[in-house]
Design a protein around this motif. Structure first.
Motif, PDB file in Angstrom:
ATOM      1  N   VAL A 205      -1.656  12.432  -2.490  1.00  0.00           N
ATOM      2  CA  VAL A 205      -1.820  11.229  -1.677  1.00  0.00           C
ATOM      3  C   VAL A 205      -1.888  11.633  -0.213  1.00  0.00           C
ATOM      4  N   ILE A 206      -2.950  11.180   0.461  1.00  0.00           N
ATOM      5  CA  ILE A 206      -3.133  11.454   1.885  1.00  0.00           C
ATOM      6  C   ILE A 206      -2.998  10.148   2.642  1.00  0.00           C
ATOM      7  N   LYS A 207      -1.997  10.065   3.494  1.00  0.00           N
ATOM      8  CA  LYS A 207      -1.709   8.869   4.283  1.00  0.00           C
ATOM      9  C   LYS A 207      -2.510   8.930   5.577  1.00  0.00           C
TER      10      LYS A 207
ATOM     11  N   TRP B  25       3.483  -0.652  11.335  1.00  0.00           N
ATOM     12  CA  TRP B  25       4.829  -1.136  11.026  1.00  0.00           C
ATOM     13  C   TRP B  25       5.731   0.090  10.939  1.00  0.00           C
ATOM     14  N   ASP B  26       6.419   0.409  12.020  1.00  0.00           N
ATOM     15  CA  ASP B  26       7.279   1.592  12.050  1.00  0.00           C
ATOM     16  C   ASP B  26       8.702   1.170  11.699  1.00  0.00           C
ATOM     17  N   MET B  27       9.056   1.338  10.430  1.00  0.00           N
ATOM     18  CA  MET B  27      10.363   0.912   9.923  1.00  0.00           C
ATOM     19  C   MET B  27      11.082   2.107   9.312  1.00  0.00           C
ATOM     20  N   PRO B  28      12.400   2.048   9.216  1.00  0.00           N
ATOM     21  CA  PRO B  28      13.138   3.134   8.568  1.00  0.00           C
ATOM     22  C   PRO B  28      12.693   3.367   7.117  1.00  0.00           C
ATOM     23  N   ALA B  29      12.225   2.329   6.452  1.00  0.00           N
ATOM     24  CA  ALA B  29      11.788   2.472   5.052  1.00  0.00           C
ATOM     25  C   ALA B  29      10.542   3.345   4.925  1.00  0.00           C
ATOM     26  N   ASN B  30       9.807   3.569   6.014  1.00  0.00           N
ATOM     27  CA  ASN B  30       8.609   4.418   5.957  1.00  0.00           C
ATOM     28  C   ASN B  30       8.934   5.821   5.443  1.00  0.00           C
ATOM     29  N   ALA B  31      10.118   6.322   5.752  1.00  0.00           N
ATOM     30  CA  ALA B  31      10.503   7.650   5.272  1.00  0.00           C
ATOM     31  C   ALA B  31      10.514   7.699   3.746  1.00  0.00           C
ATOM     32  N   THR B  32      10.940   6.621   3.129  1.00  0.00           N
ATOM     33  CA  THR B  32      10.950   6.557   1.661  1.00  0.00           C
ATOM     34  C   THR B  32       9.553   6.329   1.120  1.00  0.00           C
ATOM     35  N   TRP B  33       8.845   5.337   1.677  1.00  0.00           N
ATOM     36  CA  TRP B  33       7.526   4.971   1.162  1.00  0.00           C
ATOM     37  C   TRP B  33       6.496   6.088   1.327  1.00  0.00           C
ATOM     38  N   ASN B  34       6.704   6.995   2.265  1.00  0.00           N
ATOM     39  CA  ASN B  34       5.725   8.052   2.520  1.00  0.00           C
ATOM     40  C   ASN B  34       6.148   9.403   1.966  1.00  0.00           C
ATOM     41  N   ARG B  35       7.174   9.406   1.139  1.00  0.00           N
ATOM     42  CA  ARG B  35       7.612  10.675   0.552  1.00  0.00           C
ATOM     43  C   ARG B  35       6.530  11.214  -0.386  1.00  0.00           C
ATOM     44  N   GLY B  36       6.391  12.515  -0.389  1.00  0.00           N
ATOM     45  CA  GLY B  36       5.444  13.150  -1.288  1.00  0.00           C
ATOM     46  C   GLY B  36       3.993  13.048  -0.857  1.00  0.00           C
ATOM     47  N   LYS B  37       3.747  12.534   0.348  1.00  0.00           N
ATOM     48  CA  LYS B  37       2.367  12.360   0.831  1.00  0.00           C
ATOM     49  C   LYS B  37       2.089  13.331   1.966  1.00  0.00           C
ATOM     50  N   ARG B  38       0.832  13.663   2.120  1.00  0.00           N
ATOM     51  CA  ARG B  38       0.389  14.344   3.336  1.00  0.00           C
ATOM     52  C   ARG B  38      -0.054  13.255   4.299  1.00  0.00           C
TER      53      ARG B  38
ATOM     54  N   GLY C 165       0.811  -1.221   0.000  1.00  0.00           N
ATOM     55  CA  GLY C 165       0.000   0.000   0.000  1.00  0.00           C
ATOM     56  C   GLY C 165       0.837   1.261   0.000  1.00  0.00           C
ATOM     57  N   PRO C 166       1.770   1.419   0.964  1.00  0.00           N
ATOM     58  CA  PRO C 166       2.600   2.622   0.968  1.00  0.00           C
ATOM     59  C   PRO C 166       3.463   2.775  -0.286  1.00  0.00           C
ATOM     60  N   LEU C 167       3.955   1.664  -0.816  1.00  0.00           N
ATOM     61  CA  LEU C 167       4.775   1.729  -2.024  1.00  0.00           C
ATOM     62  C   LEU C 167       3.943   2.198  -3.217  1.00  0.00           C
ATOM     63  N   THR C 168       2.725   1.692  -3.333  1.00  0.00           N
ATOM     64  CA  THR C 168       1.843   2.127  -4.412  1.00  0.00           C
ATOM     65  C   THR C 168       1.508   3.607  -4.277  1.00  0.00           C
ATOM     66  N   GLY C 169       1.209   4.046  -3.054  1.00  0.00           N
ATOM     67  CA  GLY C 169       0.942   5.464  -2.819  1.00  0.00           C
ATOM     68  C   GLY C 169       2.135   6.329  -3.169  1.00  0.00           C
ATOM     69  N   MET C 170       3.338   5.859  -2.862  1.00  0.00           N
ATOM     70  CA  MET C 170       4.557   6.591  -3.197  1.00  0.00           C
ATOM     71  C   MET C 170       4.684   6.760  -4.712  1.00  0.00           C
ATOM     72  N   LEU C 171       4.439   5.673  -5.451  1.00  0.00           N
ATOM     73  CA  LEU C 171       4.539   5.744  -6.907  1.00  0.00           C
ATOM     74  C   LEU C 171       3.505   6.699  -7.495  1.00  0.00           C
ATOM     75  N   LEU C 172       2.290   6.682  -6.935  1.00  0.00           N
ATOM     76  CA  LEU C 172       1.254   7.614  -7.399  1.00  0.00           C
ATOM     77  C   LEU C 172       1.632   9.059  -7.078  1.00  0.00           C
ATOM     78  N   ALA C 173       2.186   9.297  -5.887  1.00  0.00           N
ATOM     79  CA  ALA C 173       2.637  10.650  -5.518  1.00  0.00           C
ATOM     80  C   ALA C 173       3.769  11.106  -6.432  1.00  0.00           C
TER      81      ALA C 173
END
Length: 68
Positions: free
Chosen positions: A33-35, A44-57, A19-27
């Motif tokens: 994209v609103i998270k 799931w609080d992981m370091p990768a969340n910073a990447t997957w949630n880029r460009g989202k509110r 889900g977050p990866l798809t939202g990232m690609l759409l953003a």
């Protein structure tokens, strides 16, 4: 220059990878994209969340509460 998804709004309820990866690609393509996270934060609080949630509110909502 306009983006291909500039007029699209996406609500992202995803919590793990897909889900977050798809939202990232759409953003990345210009979608608004609103998270939505639970009040306690991401499940799931992981370091990768910073990447997957880029460009989202982002907003934290308790969807079981009528006031939210």
């Amino acid at each position: 220059m306009t983006s291909s998804l500039e007029s699209i709004r996406v609500i992202d309820f995803g919590q793990y990878i897909a889900g977050p990866l798809t939202g990232m690609l759409l953003a990345d393509q210009g979608a608004d994209v609103i998270k939505i996270d639970p009040p306690a934060g991401p499940v799931w609080d992981m370091p990768a969340n910073a990447t997957w949630n880029r460009g989202k509110r982002a907003i934290g909502l308790d969807l079981k509460s009528a006031s939210d």
